[in-house]
Design an enzyme around this catalytic site. Structure first.
Site, PDB file in Angstrom:
ATOM      1  CB  CYS A 116      -0.901  -0.023   1.237  1.00  0.00           C
ATOM      2  SG  CYS A 116      -1.943   1.444   1.388  1.00  0.00           S
ATOM      3  CB  CYS A 139      -1.038 -13.603  -5.592  1.00  0.00           C
ATOM      4  SG  CYS A 139      -1.327 -15.096  -4.659  1.00  0.00           S
TER       5      CYS A 139
END
Length: 195
Positions: A116, A139
């Site tokens: 992030c 994934c």
């Protein structure tokens, strides 16, 4: 000359002690220590409700249920992110412990980590064996995500399930054929065994 530290530092920093209190041990290990949760038994692997998957630490929108698909890897897979400005990608050789001889022999062992951009939390990895239109497979660890369901008035909220077996990263099939699969009903009946 640009400051390289600024370009790789998260926009927000969180107190690690407060995060340990707020997150489960698995969520903390995955997001802050770059661990991987157990495959096939995590919260969002088979989750198909319509909505948005957010970063568990800072709440930024990361993935849409509309790009989620079944890769057979055991983790939630998405073929795109909601906004590429919200993620950071970097090369990752942690899967082989930085063993240079193994990496020279097989460069595909170097994965691309996805984190992030807002808070720096580890989300998962991206591979180039996903379905069209992107060919990407994000994934992602369920433990790094928080789900916000769409507010739909009536009707069926489940997203259609696209199936595209993973062919890279040590999981999935080799044919790489993408296909839509119909909904499955799982029965809880136990099979009787003869004595």
């Amino acid at each position: 000359m640009p400051d390289i530290r600024k370009s790789i530092s998260p926009n927000k920093e969180f107190d690690q002690n407060k995060l340990k209190e707020r997150l489960t041990p698995t969520q903390y290990q995955v997001t802050q220590e770059h661990q991987t949760e157990k495959q096939f038994s995590n919260a969002y692997y088979k989750h198909r409700e319509a909505g948005v998957y957010k970063c568990i630490v800072c709440g930024i929108d990361q993935f849409s249920s509309q790009t989620k698909y079944n890769s057979g890897s055991g983790w939630p897979s998405f073929y795109d992110v909601m906004d590429k400005q919200n993620i950071r990608c970097r090369k990752d050789a942690s899967g082989v412990g930085g063993n240079l001889l193994r990496i020279i022999a097989d460069p595909s062992l170097i994965r691309t980590e996805v984190s992030c951009k807002e808070c720096g939390s580890h989300l998962g990895h991206v591979f180039e064996d996903g379905p069209k239109p992107t060919g990407q497979r994000y994934c992602v660890n369920s433990a790094s995500l928080d789900f916000k369901a769409d507010e739909v008035q009536g009707g069926d909220q489940d997203e259609p399930l696209l199936s595209c077996p993973a062919t890279l990263g040590g999981c999935g099939g080799v044919d790489g054929v993408c296909q839509r699969v119909s909904k499955m009903t799982i029965s809880n009946k136990q099979s009787e065994q003869s004595v």
